[in-house]
Write a protein that holds these residues in place. Structure first.
Motif, PDB file in Angstrom:
ATOM      1  N   LEU A  49       0.789  -1.215  -0.125  1.00  0.00           N
ATOM      2  CA  LEU A  49      -0.085  -0.002  -0.051  1.00  0.00           C
ATOM      3  C   LEU A  49       0.961   1.144   0.147  1.00  0.00           C
ATOM      4  O   LEU A  49       1.959   1.264   0.509  1.00  0.00           O
ATOM      5  CB  LEU A  49      -0.705   0.135   1.210  1.00  0.00           C
ATOM      6  CG  LEU A  49      -1.884  -1.275   1.409  1.00  0.00           C
ATOM      7  CD1 LEU A  49      -2.557  -1.140   2.793  1.00  0.00           C
ATOM      8  CD2 LEU A  49      -2.793  -1.223   0.238  1.00  0.00           C
ATOM      9  N   THR A  51       2.053   4.502   1.677  1.00  0.00           N
ATOM     10  CA  THR A  51       2.031   4.953   2.996  1.00  0.00           C
ATOM     11  C   THR A  51       1.418   6.283   3.081  1.00  0.00           C
ATOM     12  O   THR A  51       1.061   6.935   1.860  1.00  0.00           O
ATOM     13  CB  THR A  51       3.532   5.068   3.490  1.00  0.00           C
ATOM     14  OG1 THR A  51       4.317   5.983   2.888  1.00  0.00           O
ATOM     15  CG2 THR A  51       4.220   3.575   3.545  1.00  0.00           C
ATOM     16  N   TYR A  95      -4.101   0.070  -6.912  1.00  0.00           N
ATOM     17  CA  TYR A  95      -4.406   0.969  -5.815  1.00  0.00           C
ATOM     18  C   TYR A  95      -4.215   2.410  -6.215  1.00  0.00           C
ATOM     19  O   TYR A  95      -4.422   3.275  -5.439  1.00  0.00           O
ATOM     20  CB  TYR A  95      -3.385   0.733  -4.648  1.00  0.00           C
ATOM     21  CG  TYR A  95      -3.651  -0.567  -3.873  1.00  0.00           C
ATOM     22  CD1 TYR A  95      -4.964  -1.235  -3.720  1.00  0.00           C
ATOM     23  CD2 TYR A  95      -2.602  -1.313  -3.410  1.00  0.00           C
ATOM     24  CE1 TYR A  95      -5.378  -2.382  -3.395  1.00  0.00           C
ATOM     25  CE2 TYR A  95      -2.871  -2.521  -2.859  1.00  0.00           C
ATOM     26  CZ  TYR A  95      -4.182  -3.041  -2.936  1.00  0.00           C
ATOM     27  OH  TYR A  95      -4.393  -4.399  -2.529  1.00  0.00           O
ATOM     28  N   LEU A 158      -6.718   8.650   3.618  1.00  0.00           N
ATOM     29  CA  LEU A 158      -6.664   7.235   3.629  1.00  0.00           C
ATOM     30  C   LEU A 158      -8.025   6.620   3.641  1.00  0.00           C
ATOM     31  O   LEU A 158      -8.402   5.524   2.870  1.00  0.00           O
ATOM     32  CB  LEU A 158      -5.813   6.728   4.640  1.00  0.00           C
ATOM     33  CG  LEU A 158      -4.369   6.386   4.495  1.00  0.00           C
ATOM     34  CD1 LEU A 158      -3.648   7.734   4.095  1.00  0.00           C
ATOM     35  CD2 LEU A 158      -3.690   5.677   5.746  1.00  0.00           C
ATOM     36  N   ARG A 162      -9.752   3.977   0.889  1.00  0.00           N
ATOM     37  CA  ARG A 162     -10.404   2.783   1.504  1.00  0.00           C
ATOM     38  C   ARG A 162     -11.987   2.553   0.996  1.00  0.00           C
ATOM     39  O   ARG A 162     -12.345   1.544   0.570  1.00  0.00           O
ATOM     40  CB  ARG A 162     -10.552   2.572   3.031  1.00  0.00           C
ATOM     41  CG  ARG A 162     -11.057   1.393   3.463  1.00  0.00           C
ATOM     42  CD  ARG A 162     -10.755   1.188   5.037  1.00  0.00           C
ATOM     43  NE  ARG A 162     -11.680   1.936   5.763  1.00  0.00           N
ATOM     44  CZ  ARG A 162     -11.671   1.845   7.209  1.00  0.00           C
ATOM     45  NH1 ARG A 162     -10.945   0.997   7.719  1.00  0.00           N
ATOM     46  NH2 ARG A 162     -12.512   2.661   8.051  1.00  0.00           N
ATOM     47  N   TYR A 168      -6.957  -0.003   3.565  1.00  0.00           N
ATOM     48  CA  TYR A 168      -6.140   0.526   4.849  1.00  0.00           C
ATOM     49  C   TYR A 168      -7.051   0.258   5.990  1.00  0.00           C
ATOM     50  O   TYR A 168      -8.236   0.183   5.915  1.00  0.00           O
ATOM     51  CB  TYR A 168      -6.220   1.989   4.554  1.00  0.00           C
ATOM     52  CG  TYR A 168      -5.465   2.799   3.489  1.00  0.00           C
ATOM     53  CD1 TYR A 168      -4.042   2.393   3.664  1.00  0.00           C
ATOM     54  CD2 TYR A 168      -5.654   3.321   2.514  1.00  0.00           C
ATOM     55  CE1 TYR A 168      -2.857   3.096   2.855  1.00  0.00           C
ATOM     56  CE2 TYR A 168      -4.716   3.900   1.454  1.00  0.00           C
ATOM     57  CZ  TYR A 168      -3.554   3.698   1.612  1.00  0.00           C
ATOM     58  OH  TYR A 168      -2.469   4.193   0.810  1.00  0.00           O
ATOM     59  N   MET A 172      -4.390   2.120  10.537  1.00  0.00           N
ATOM     60  CA  MET A 172      -3.674   2.868   9.530  1.00  0.00           C
ATOM     61  C   MET A 172      -4.057   4.337   9.454  1.00  0.00           C
ATOM     62  O   MET A 172      -3.385   5.391   9.394  1.00  0.00           O
ATOM     63  CB  MET A 172      -3.439   2.322   8.209  1.00  0.00           C
ATOM     64  CG  MET A 172      -2.656   1.035   7.982  1.00  0.00           C
ATOM     65  SD  MET A 172      -2.831   0.165   6.439  1.00  0.00           S
ATOM     66  CE  MET A 172      -1.736  -1.234   6.457  1.00  0.00           C
ATOM     67  N   ILE A 173      -5.400   4.497   9.339  1.00  0.00           N
ATOM     68  CA  ILE A 173      -6.114   5.730   9.217  1.00  0.00           C
ATOM     69  C   ILE A 173      -5.905   6.324  10.525  1.00  0.00           C
ATOM     70  O   ILE A 173      -5.552   7.768  10.470  1.00  0.00           O
ATOM     71  CB  ILE A 173      -7.594   5.379   8.933  1.00  0.00           C
ATOM     72  CG1 ILE A 173      -7.537   4.671   7.634  1.00  0.00           C
ATOM     73  CG2 ILE A 173      -8.357   6.785   9.189  1.00  0.00           C
ATOM     74  CD1 ILE A 173      -9.146   4.470   7.395  1.00  0.00           C
ATOM     75  N   ALA A 176      -2.214   7.880  10.570  1.00  0.00           N
ATOM     76  CA  ALA A 176      -1.634   8.441   9.327  1.00  0.00           C
ATOM     77  C   ALA A 176      -0.647   9.523   9.669  1.00  0.00           C
ATOM     78  O   ALA A 176       0.383   9.598   8.868  1.00  0.00           O
ATOM     79  CB  ALA A 176      -2.780   8.731   8.384  1.00  0.00           C
ATOM     80  N   ARG A 197       3.290  -1.261  10.143  1.00  0.00           N
ATOM     81  CA  ARG A 197       1.859  -1.217   9.553  1.00  0.00           C
ATOM     82  C   ARG A 197       2.007  -1.473   8.230  1.00  0.00           C
ATOM     83  O   ARG A 197       1.069  -2.008   7.346  1.00  0.00           O
ATOM     84  CB  ARG A 197       1.186  -0.062   9.955  1.00  0.00           C
ATOM     85  CG  ARG A 197       0.497   0.137  11.293  1.00  0.00           C
ATOM     86  CD  ARG A 197      -0.353   1.665  11.393  1.00  0.00           C
ATOM     87  NE  ARG A 197       0.906   2.641  11.896  1.00  0.00           N
ATOM     88  CZ  ARG A 197       1.305   2.575  13.219  1.00  0.00           C
ATOM     89  NH1 ARG A 197       0.743   1.938  14.048  1.00  0.00           N
ATOM     90  NH2 ARG A 197       1.970   3.774  13.579  1.00  0.00           N
ATOM     91  N   TYR A 198       3.064  -0.957   7.434  1.00  0.00           N
ATOM     92  CA  TYR A 198       3.409  -0.991   6.164  1.00  0.00           C
ATOM     93  C   TYR A 198       4.357  -2.043   5.595  1.00  0.00           C
ATOM     94  O   TYR A 198       4.492  -2.276   4.332  1.00  0.00           O
ATOM     95  CB  TYR A 198       3.468   0.392   5.451  1.00  0.00           C
ATOM     96  CG  TYR A 198       2.459   1.201   5.653  1.00  0.00           C
ATOM     97  CD1 TYR A 198       1.289   1.422   4.614  1.00  0.00           C
ATOM     98  CD2 TYR A 198       2.270   1.999   6.685  1.00  0.00           C
ATOM     99  CE1 TYR A 198       0.211   2.083   5.029  1.00  0.00           C
ATOM    100  CE2 TYR A 198       1.208   2.891   7.195  1.00  0.00           C
ATOM    101  CZ  TYR A 198       0.242   2.972   6.213  1.00  0.00           C
ATOM    102  OH  TYR A 198      -0.907   3.808   6.428  1.00  0.00           O
TER     103      TYR A 198
END
Length: 245
Positions: A49, A51, A95, A158, A162, A168, A172-173, A176, A197-198
Protein backbone atom coordinates in the motif's frame (compact mmCIF):
# COMPACT_ATOMS: atom_id res chain seq x y z
CA UNK A 1 -29.61 7.23 -45.19
CA UNK A 2 -31.36 10.44 -44.19
CA UNK A 3 -34.66 9.15 -45.56
CA UNK A 4 -34.45 6.10 -43.30
CA UNK A 5 -33.62 8.32 -40.32
CA UNK A 6 -36.55 10.63 -41.02
CA UNK A 7 -38.93 7.68 -41.25
CA UNK A 8 -37.54 6.28 -37.99
CA UNK A 9 -38.14 9.60 -36.23
CA UNK A 10 -41.82 9.43 -37.13
CA UNK A 11 -42.12 6.08 -35.33
CA UNK A 12 -41.45 6.69 -31.65
CA UNK A 13 -41.41 3.05 -30.61
CA UNK A 14 -39.05 2.07 -33.44
CA UNK A 15 -36.72 4.96 -32.58
CA UNK A 16 -36.62 3.95 -28.89
CA UNK A 17 -35.85 0.34 -29.82
CA UNK A 18 -33.07 1.46 -32.18
CA UNK A 19 -31.55 3.65 -29.45
CA UNK A 20 -31.63 0.76 -26.98
CA UNK A 21 -29.96 -1.58 -29.48
CA UNK A 22 -27.18 0.87 -30.30
CA UNK A 23 -26.60 1.73 -26.62
CA UNK A 24 -26.57 -1.97 -25.73
CA UNK A 25 -23.82 -2.67 -28.24
CA UNK A 26 -21.61 0.01 -26.69
CA UNK A 27 -22.41 -1.18 -23.19
CA UNK A 28 -21.69 -4.80 -24.09
CA UNK A 29 -18.29 -3.91 -25.49
CA UNK A 30 -17.36 -2.03 -22.28
CA UNK A 31 -18.97 -4.28 -19.67
CA UNK A 32 -18.48 -7.83 -21.01
CA UNK A 33 -14.67 -7.89 -20.49
CA UNK A 34 -15.19 -7.13 -16.79
CA UNK A 35 -16.73 -10.58 -16.28
CA UNK A 36 -13.38 -12.20 -17.11
CA UNK A 37 -11.13 -9.58 -15.53
CA UNK A 38 -9.93 -12.05 -12.87
CA UNK A 39 -8.50 -14.16 -15.70
CA UNK A 40 -6.74 -11.33 -17.50
CA UNK A 41 -5.31 -9.21 -14.67
CA UNK A 42 -2.21 -10.57 -12.97
CA UNK A 43 -2.29 -11.38 -9.27
CA UNK A 44 0.17 -9.69 -6.91
CA UNK A 45 0.13 -11.19 -3.40
CA UNK A 46 3.14 -9.02 -2.52
CA UNK A 47 1.32 -5.78 -3.41
CA UNK A 48 2.11 -2.98 -0.96
CA UNK A 49 0.00 0.00 0.00
CA UNK A 50 1.05 3.61 -0.40
CA UNK A 51 2.10 4.96 2.99
CA UNK A 52 0.48 8.24 4.11
CA UNK A 53 3.64 10.14 3.10
CA UNK A 54 3.75 8.50 -0.34
CA UNK A 55 0.04 9.14 -0.84
CA UNK A 56 0.55 12.79 0.12
CA UNK A 57 3.32 12.96 -2.48
CA UNK A 58 1.00 11.49 -5.06
CA UNK A 59 -1.57 14.17 -4.25
CA UNK A 60 1.09 16.87 -4.72
CA UNK A 61 2.13 15.23 -8.01
CA UNK A 62 -1.48 15.53 -9.19
CA UNK A 63 -1.88 19.05 -7.79
CA UNK A 64 1.16 20.34 -9.66
CA UNK A 65 0.02 18.74 -12.94
CA UNK A 66 3.06 16.45 -13.29
CA UNK A 67 0.87 13.89 -15.08
CA UNK A 68 0.43 16.33 -17.97
CA UNK A 69 4.07 15.84 -19.04
CA UNK A 70 4.96 12.43 -17.57
CA UNK A 71 3.15 9.16 -18.24
CA UNK A 72 3.25 6.17 -15.91
CA UNK A 73 2.65 3.37 -18.36
CA UNK A 74 5.38 1.57 -20.28
CA UNK A 75 4.03 0.06 -23.49
CA UNK A 76 5.01 -3.36 -24.81
CA UNK A 77 7.10 -1.83 -27.60
CA UNK A 78 10.73 -3.00 -27.68
CA UNK A 79 12.24 0.50 -27.57
CA UNK A 80 10.13 1.43 -24.53
CA UNK A 81 11.09 -1.70 -22.63
CA UNK A 82 14.77 -1.16 -23.46
CA UNK A 83 14.60 2.43 -22.21
CA UNK A 84 12.29 2.25 -19.21
CA UNK A 85 12.20 -1.40 -18.08
CA UNK A 86 9.50 -4.12 -18.04
CA UNK A 87 6.20 -3.03 -19.55
CA UNK A 88 3.49 -1.98 -17.13
CA UNK A 89 0.95 -4.47 -15.80
CA UNK A 90 -2.63 -3.63 -14.86
CA UNK A 91 -2.14 -4.91 -11.32
CA UNK A 92 0.55 -2.30 -10.67
CA UNK A 93 -2.16 0.38 -10.76
CA UNK A 94 -4.45 -1.60 -8.49
CA UNK A 95 -4.40 1.04 -5.76
CA UNK A 96 -4.12 4.11 -8.00
CA UNK A 97 -7.23 6.28 -7.71
CA UNK A 98 -7.22 7.98 -10.12
CA UNK A 99 -4.80 6.17 -12.41
CA UNK A 100 -1.99 8.24 -13.89
CA UNK A 101 -1.12 6.21 -16.99
CA UNK A 102 -1.08 9.27 -19.25
CA UNK A 103 -0.56 9.53 -22.99
CA UNK A 104 1.78 12.52 -23.43
CA UNK A 105 5.50 12.57 -22.71
CA UNK A 106 7.11 15.96 -22.64
CA UNK A 107 9.30 14.32 -20.02
CA UNK A 108 10.22 10.62 -19.63
CA UNK A 109 7.88 7.93 -18.36
CA UNK A 110 8.08 7.55 -14.58
CA UNK A 111 6.53 4.12 -14.10
CA UNK A 112 9.85 2.65 -12.90
CA UNK A 113 11.65 5.73 -11.61
CA UNK A 114 11.67 4.39 -8.03
CA UNK A 115 15.22 4.15 -6.60
CA UNK A 116 16.74 4.77 -10.04
CA UNK A 117 18.23 8.00 -8.69
CA UNK A 118 19.17 9.08 -5.19
CA UNK A 119 17.00 11.27 -2.97
CA UNK A 120 19.56 14.04 -3.36
CA UNK A 121 19.24 13.85 -7.14
CA UNK A 122 15.45 14.18 -6.94
CA UNK A 123 15.68 17.13 -4.56
CA UNK A 124 18.18 18.91 -6.82
CA UNK A 125 16.06 18.10 -9.88
CA UNK A 126 12.89 19.47 -8.35
CA UNK A 127 14.60 22.60 -7.00
CA UNK A 128 16.15 23.40 -10.40
CA UNK A 129 15.89 20.73 -13.12
CA UNK A 130 18.67 22.26 -15.22
CA UNK A 131 21.23 21.66 -12.47
CA UNK A 132 21.12 17.94 -13.23
CA UNK A 133 19.58 17.85 -16.73
CA UNK A 134 20.83 20.94 -18.62
CA UNK A 135 18.43 20.70 -21.61
CA UNK A 136 15.36 20.17 -19.38
CA UNK A 137 12.25 22.29 -20.01
CA UNK A 138 10.68 21.24 -16.71
CA UNK A 139 9.71 24.11 -14.38
CA UNK A 140 11.30 24.40 -10.95
CA UNK A 141 9.42 23.30 -7.85
CA UNK A 142 11.78 24.78 -5.29
CA UNK A 143 8.99 25.83 -2.92
CA UNK A 144 8.37 22.17 -2.07
CA UNK A 145 11.58 22.24 -0.01
CA UNK A 146 10.38 25.09 2.20
CA UNK A 147 6.66 24.25 2.37
CA UNK A 148 5.58 22.28 5.42
CA UNK A 149 3.48 19.26 4.55
CA UNK A 150 -0.04 19.36 5.92
CA UNK A 151 -0.39 16.05 7.72
CA UNK A 152 -3.41 16.54 9.99
CA UNK A 153 -5.86 15.43 7.29
CA UNK A 154 -3.95 12.41 5.96
CA UNK A 155 -6.25 10.04 7.82
CA UNK A 156 -9.15 11.40 5.79
CA UNK A 157 -7.24 10.78 2.57
CA UNK A 158 -6.65 7.16 3.57
CA UNK A 159 -10.29 6.81 4.53
CA UNK A 160 -11.36 8.10 1.11
CA UNK A 161 -9.03 5.60 -0.56
CA UNK A 162 -10.53 2.79 1.51
CA UNK A 163 -13.98 3.79 0.26
CA UNK A 164 -12.87 2.91 -3.30
CA UNK A 165 -11.27 -0.40 -2.40
CA UNK A 166 -7.80 0.23 -0.99
CA UNK A 167 -7.49 -2.00 2.12
CA UNK A 168 -6.30 0.55 4.68
CA UNK A 169 -7.05 -0.56 8.23
CA UNK A 170 -8.54 1.54 11.03
CA UNK A 171 -5.11 1.55 12.68
CA UNK A 172 -3.47 2.91 9.52
CA UNK A 173 -6.06 5.65 9.25
CA UNK A 174 -5.77 6.61 12.92
CA UNK A 175 -1.95 6.84 12.75
CA UNK A 176 -1.64 8.43 9.31
CA UNK A 177 -0.20 11.75 10.47
CA UNK A 178 2.32 10.11 12.83
CA UNK A 179 3.37 7.62 10.15
CA UNK A 180 4.04 10.42 7.66
CA UNK A 181 6.43 12.05 10.12
CA UNK A 182 7.97 8.74 11.14
CA UNK A 183 8.75 7.69 7.58
CA UNK A 184 10.75 10.87 6.96
CA UNK A 185 12.52 10.73 10.34
CA UNK A 186 14.18 7.33 10.87
CA UNK A 187 15.43 8.26 14.35
CA UNK A 188 12.00 9.21 15.67
CA UNK A 189 9.79 7.10 17.92
CA UNK A 190 7.16 6.99 15.15
CA UNK A 191 9.46 5.31 12.59
CA UNK A 192 8.95 1.83 14.02
CA UNK A 193 5.18 2.08 13.63
CA UNK A 194 5.54 2.74 9.89
CA UNK A 195 7.30 -0.56 9.19
CA UNK A 196 4.95 -2.43 11.51
CA UNK A 197 1.91 -1.21 9.61
CA UNK A 198 3.24 -1.11 6.05
CA UNK A 199 5.92 -3.80 6.04
CA UNK A 200 9.66 -4.08 6.54
CA UNK A 201 10.28 -3.17 2.89
CA UNK A 202 8.96 0.34 3.52
CA UNK A 203 11.60 3.00 2.94
CA UNK A 204 12.16 5.09 6.08
CA UNK A 205 14.63 7.95 5.67
CA UNK A 206 14.95 11.74 5.49
CA UNK A 207 13.99 12.17 1.85
CA UNK A 208 14.78 15.89 1.67
CA UNK A 209 17.87 15.54 3.89
CA UNK A 210 16.28 17.30 6.89
CA UNK A 211 14.72 14.74 9.26
CA UNK A 212 13.47 17.29 11.76
CA UNK A 213 11.12 18.98 9.29
CA UNK A 214 8.32 17.34 7.30
CA UNK A 215 8.03 19.09 3.94
CA UNK A 216 6.17 18.66 0.68
CA UNK A 217 9.56 17.74 -0.80
CA UNK A 218 9.70 14.74 1.55
CA UNK A 219 6.33 13.60 0.29
CA UNK A 220 7.11 14.12 -3.40
CA UNK A 221 10.45 12.30 -3.26
CA UNK A 222 8.94 9.46 -1.20
CA UNK A 223 6.28 9.03 -3.89
CA UNK A 224 8.75 9.11 -6.78
CA UNK A 225 10.94 6.55 -5.04
CA UNK A 226 8.09 4.04 -4.69
CA UNK A 227 6.97 4.18 -8.33
CA UNK A 228 7.32 0.71 -9.86
CA UNK A 229 8.15 -0.86 -6.51
CA UNK A 230 4.75 -1.59 -4.96
CA UNK A 231 5.02 -5.12 -6.39
CA UNK A 232 7.63 -7.11 -8.28
CA UNK A 233 5.01 -8.74 -10.55
CA UNK A 234 6.44 -7.10 -13.68
CA UNK A 235 9.90 -8.51 -12.95
CA UNK A 236 8.78 -12.12 -12.47
CA UNK A 237 9.08 -14.57 -15.38
CA UNK A 238 5.80 -14.93 -17.30
CA UNK A 239 5.46 -18.60 -16.30
CA UNK A 240 5.84 -17.74 -12.62
CA UNK A 241 3.30 -14.91 -12.85
CA UNK A 242 0.79 -17.21 -14.50
CA UNK A 243 1.27 -19.92 -11.92
CA UNK A 244 0.41 -17.51 -9.10
CA UNK A 245 -2.88 -16.38 -10.59
Amino acid sequence: MFGFHYRMERKAIGLVIAIIVVASIGGLVEIAPLFTIHQTVESAPDMRLYTPLELAGRNIYIREGCYACHSQMIRTLRDEVDRYGPYSLAVESKYDHPMLWGSKRTGPDLARIGEKYSDQWHVAHLVNPRDVVPPSVMPAYDWLLSTELRADDLGLHLKAQRAVGVPYTDEMIANASLDAFGQSNPDSAQAKGVTERYGKATTVRAFDGRPSQLTEMDAMVAYLQILGRLTDAAHRPIADAGAKQ
